[in-house]
Every structure is written in C-alpha cells, then in structure tokens.
Write a protein that holds these residues in place. Structure first.
Motif, short mmCIF file in Angstrom:
data_model
loop_
_atom_site.label_atom_id
_atom_site.label_comp_id
_atom_site.label_asym_id
_atom_site.label_seq_id
_atom_site.Cartn_x
_atom_site.Cartn_y
_atom_site.Cartn_z
N GLY A 245 0.88 -1.34 0.25
CA GLY A 245 -0.46 -0.53 -0.57
C GLY A 245 0.46 1.23 0.20
N ASP A 246 0.58 2.32 -0.64
CA ASP A 246 1.15 4.17 -0.26
C ASP A 246 0.58 4.01 1.19
N VAL A 247 0.17 3.68 1.88
CA VAL A 247 0.04 4.35 2.62
C VAL A 247 -0.42 3.10 4.10
N ALA A 248 0.39 3.25 5.02
CA ALA A 248 0.92 2.26 6.24
C ALA A 248 -0.93 2.19 7.18
N HIS A 249 -2.18 2.59 6.86
CA HIS A 249 -3.45 1.99 7.20
C HIS A 249 -3.62 1.05 7.89
N PHE A 250 -4.02 1.20 9.22
CA PHE A 250 -4.22 0.35 10.74
C PHE A 250 -5.16 1.12 11.47
N HIS A 251 -5.89 -0.07 12.39
CA HIS A 251 -6.73 0.11 13.13
C HIS A 251 -5.95 0.28 15.04
N VAL A 252 -5.91 0.83 15.92
CA VAL A 252 -5.16 0.22 17.07
C VAL A 252 -6.35 0.53 18.14
N TYR A 253 -7.32 -0.81 18.24
CA TYR A 253 -8.07 -0.83 19.30
C TYR A 253 -7.94 -1.82 20.48
N VAL A 254 -7.73 -0.75 21.46
CA VAL A 254 -7.68 -1.97 22.54
C VAL A 254 -7.97 -1.95 23.85
N TYR A 255 -8.70 -3.45 23.57
CA TYR A 255 -10.18 -3.70 24.67
C TYR A 255 -10.21 -3.39 26.54
N GLY A 256 -8.74 -4.77 26.66
CA GLY A 256 -8.65 -3.84 27.70
C GLY A 256 -9.77 -4.07 29.11
N VAL A 257 -10.04 -3.51 29.47
CA VAL A 257 -10.97 -3.46 30.73
C VAL A 257 -12.50 -3.51 29.66
N LEU A 258 -12.94 -3.27 28.93
CA LEU A 258 -14.17 -2.83 28.27
C LEU A 258 -14.24 -4.31 27.77
N GLY A 259 -13.08 -5.15 27.67
CA GLY A 259 -12.95 -6.51 26.80
C GLY A 259 -13.71 -7.49 28.54
N ALA A 260 -12.99 -7.64 29.58
CA ALA A 260 -13.02 -7.82 30.51
C ALA A 260 -14.76 -7.96 30.79
N LEU A 261 -15.44 -6.99 30.77
CA LEU A 261 -16.47 -6.18 30.54
C LEU A 261 -17.88 -7.18 29.93
N GLU A 262 -17.01 -6.85 28.92
CA GLU A 262 -17.99 -7.31 28.14
C GLU A 262 -17.97 -9.10 27.90
N ARG A 263 -16.95 -9.53 29.15
CA ARG A 263 -16.33 -11.68 28.75
C ARG A 263 -17.53 -11.32 30.32
N TRP A 264 -17.34 -10.86 31.03
CA TRP A 264 -17.95 -10.83 32.55
C TRP A 264 -19.49 -10.96 31.98
N ALA A 265 -19.64 -9.71 31.29
CA ALA A 265 -21.55 -10.23 31.51
C ALA A 265 -21.95 -10.77 30.31
N GLY A 266 -21.11 -11.19 29.38
CA GLY A 266 -22.00 -12.31 28.45
C GLY A 266 -22.30 -11.84 27.19
N VAL A 267 -21.84 -10.20 26.70
CA VAL A 267 -22.63 -9.15 25.74
C VAL A 267 -22.68 -9.78 24.43
N ARG A 268 -21.76 -10.85 24.11
CA ARG A 268 -21.82 -11.20 23.22
C ARG A 268 -22.22 -12.88 23.23
N GLU A 269 -22.90 -13.03 24.31
CA GLU A 269 -23.10 -14.45 24.38
C GLU A 269 -23.72 -14.98 23.41
N THR A 270 -24.61 -15.93 22.98
CA THR A 270 -25.84 -16.15 22.98
C THR A 270 -26.14 -17.95 23.63
#
Length: 433
Positions: A245-270
């Motif tokens: 690529g002519d541009v090194a385009h990337f995204h940087v998300y660091v869920y950290g504590v947010l990921g811990a909350l989603e796992r604890w609460a089961g936000v993405r569970e079915t």
C-alpha cells in the motif's frame, strides 16, 4: 478553524494533500443519517463543525460496489431505513431515524463539493462487506455482494473503487481524495473467505488478494494513493499483511477493561443470555430479550454482523452502571492498555517505514460501546487517547483520529475544546504539552 502549520510532508505524500491528516470517522453514517435533525442532514454544517474542531479529513464508506458495481441496482433513489422496531436505538452507529431517500452518485458529489468548500479531504473506503447494506430498505445490495465469488471480491471492490475515482475525476473533484482503501478492515469482513481463509486465520490467505486489489487500483490511477486496511493488525506477524500500500493504514483498539466487562457480562454470548451479570447492568425498564426476536429481518442481521444479543445489550444497559464497572476495574488493566498502545503503534510505524508508506491510524482507541456510554469520552478514555496521540506524533504518523467516537453521530462530538487541542497538536507535530 485551526490553521495548518508549516510542517514537512512525509515522503511519498503528494504536496497538494495536507502534511498531516486530522481524521473524523464518518463511515457510512453520512448517507444513513440524513433525515431532518440527523447529523448529516446538512453536509455543509457537518463540515463546518469538523473544521471548527480542527479536522481537515473525513473517512467514509463510499459505497463503491453499490454505486459502480455490475449488479443492475437503481442507485438514483436509494431508500435507507432503521434495522427494525426499536432495535439499535441506543447502539452506536445504529440509532438511525430511517426514511432517507437519496441519489447515491449525486450524494457522493455533494459530499465532495462540500469538502471542497470547506477545504477538507476524504479517505475513500468501503464497509459493504461489513455493515452498510443492512441499512438499505431491501436486500438487493447485500444479495449482490454475496453473489460475488469470495476469491473475486477484492478485485471487484478494487475495480468499483477505481470507477468511483474516475467518476470524481470526471467531475473535477479527485483533488479532494486523500487516498483510497480497498475495504475497511479486510480481516474483519466477509472478505476473509478469499483464498480459503477463515475467521481463525484471516491474514495470510488474504494477503495476495489484498495486494492484487491495491495493484489494480494503482494501475488505474497511479496519481491516487491506494491502501489496504486492517482492523486487528497482527503486530507479531506483520509479514502476513499486505505490504504494497501507498499508506500504512491500521486500526488500534485496545479493549482491555472493556473486553473484560463484555466477557464478565456475556454481552456477546448466545447461550444462557442474558447472564445474571448482564442483568445487573440493565436499565430498570429493559424488556425481556424475547421481545427482540424477529424484529430484525434475518438477512439484515447477516448483513450487519451484529447479533441480537449485542443489540439488546447496548440498547438496554444502564450506561451509568456500565461506566461505573469500567472505572472500578480500570486500574488492573491500565498498564496493559498503555503498553498495548505503545507496542502496536511502534511496530506499525516501523512496518510503514520499511515499506516506504506513511502511517495512518484510521480508528482507535478502546472499542465498541453503547451509544450513550461515556467511559471512552470521559477523563480516563481521553487520557488513553492522549497517550496514543503522543505516540503517533513521536512516530511521525501522517494522520490519526483523536478517537473513533469523535464524529457528528456520536455524543463525543460535543467535546469541542478537547478535539481542538489534540488536532492542533497533531497538525503541529507537538508531542509535548
């Protein structure tokens, strides 16, 4: 308005473009939220507010496949709608009023002419193999996308984007293009099927397809910078990503504590949803989750990739309880999140340097939250963003977002002074307070 200072352009960046890009993420919302009272009802107002906050660039889903693909869809009267009933009403990006009818190509020209009036630039991308088709009144856009053989999707997108660029050239508007991406987050979209790749291994099988798409775009328009885009860059395996690529385009998300909350609460569970932990975070007026079943047509759920349980969670959590959990647990995640930012930006900057491509962080920093949650836009979230922005400045990044929530369709847009300060520092390359 914040004036652009006299700083040097990164190598390879055309001099008609800004030496630094301060980016606001307008995604697909610039055409899904255009009804009276919605943030993109008047594009001049949206650009004026962006410039006031110090932005000189917006990044969009340009819907290239819809507007220029070989599918026979009439794009002169595109009807956009909400997902179904009250689903998404408090979910970020999905709180649309519905009812908009637009001429797609004419709306694109209107956007670019407004950008020209306000001296702004546009990063072209596509969310079409992620969310965009879910907002159309009927399934024809989604069906046409799915009808393209997986191994052909990158090339088809590249050709459609090239046609879109030519259309802008034909209307003397291509000077407003910052650069063009094949697709948003190629690793987190339905493009991962190309070459036999799976969600468990989305990078290496995709690499030749992504690189071919970038080549196709560059061959058609050598004067327009072409790029790929990775949502979760594998910073320990950088060779698995496209590197042409002519541009090194990337995204940087660091869920950290947010990921811990989603796992604890089961936000993405079915299974077993909602969990007792999630119920402890819900609003007092939250309905039974069963009321969400059937509100959204199956094809629309498939088109957006967001589950019914996630919509229910984001719509019905009490955001004060949600934010309180994050504040109470942030301490044990703070160092890890800061270190993750340092490591990723350092690696991605080095990668860009090796390939002679300027670094752009097009999205970041914590992650996906309910629309009205304030943790990321509050003092802790802002401190993480500031840490990341200093790292971007130190690494000489060509562009960055101050945060993915800093756009007209998010409450964080109201943090005007903070955006002005940090966009000014990005423009000046000022890493010190």
């Amino acid at each position: 308005m914040i004036d652009t200072p006299s700083v040097q352009h990164p190598p390879g960046v055309p001099t008609h473009l800004p030496p630094r890009l301060t980016i606001s993420l307008w995604d697909f919302t610039w055409y899904t939220q255009t009804m009276p009272g919605e943030p993109f009802a008047d594009l001049d107002v949206a650009f004026s507010e962006a410039v006031e906050r110090g932005y000189n660039t917006v990044r969009i889903c340009a819907m290239p496949f819809l507007l220029f693909g070989d599918h026979g869809i009439d794009t002169t009267a595109l009807q956009f709608t909400k997902l179904g009933g009250d689903v998404g009403v408090r979910t970020r990006w999905y709180d649309v009023a519905g009812g908009a009818v637009i001429d797609g190509r004419a709306h694109l020209l209107e956007l670019f002419r407004a950008a020209e009036r306000h001296n702004c630039y546009i990063i072209l991308s596509s969310w079409e193999y992620q969310q965009s088709p879910a907002f159309l009144a009927g399934p024809e856009w989604y069906d046409a996308l799915m009808a393209v053989a997986p191994d052909d999707r990158h090339a088809v997108l590249a050709d459609a984007m090239s046609d879109l660029v030519q259309y802008l050239k034909d209307h003397d508007l291509a000077g407003r293009i910052a650069y063009a991406e094949v697709h948003n987050e190629v690793d987190l979209s339905r493009l991962v099927l190309a070459g036999g790749g799976t969600q468990d291994d989305p990078y290496r099988p995709q690499k030749p397809f992504v690189e071919d798409a970038v080549r196709r775009m560059r061959e058609r328009h050598p004067d327009i910078m072409a790029a790929s885009c990775y949502g979760i860059p594998p910073h320990l395996d950088t060779d698995s990503m496209a590197g042409n690529g002519d541009v090194a385009h990337f995204h940087v998300y660091v869920y950290g504590v947010l990921g811990a909350l989603e796992r604890w609460a089961g936000v993405r569970e079915t299974e077993g949803f909602p969990t007792a932990e999630l119920r402890s975070l819900l609003r007092d007026d939250a309905p039974d989750v069963a009321t969400y079943e059937g509100k959204v047509e199956p094809w629309r759920l498939a088109a957006t990739g967001v589950s019914t349980t996630m919509f229910y969670s984001y719509d019905w959590v009490d955001t004060a309880r949600w934010d309180r959990w994050l504040y109470e647990n942030y301490g044990q995640w703070r160092e890890a999140m800061l270190q993750a930012i340092d490591d990723r930006i350092d690696v991605l900057a080095r990668l860009g340097q090796r390939h002679g491509a300027p670094l752009v962080i097009g999205e970041g920093w914590i992650g996906y939250t309910p629309l009205l949650a304030e943790f990321e836009d509050g003092p802790v979230g802002q401190s993480l963003a500031e840490h990341a922005l200093v790292r971007c400045i130190e690494q000489g990044a060509w562009g960055a977002v101050v945060g993915s929530n800093s756009a007209p369709h998010h409450p964080g847009w109201q943090n005007v002074a903070w955006q002005q300060v940090w966009n000014r520092r990005l423009l000046r390359g000022d890493a010190t307070a």
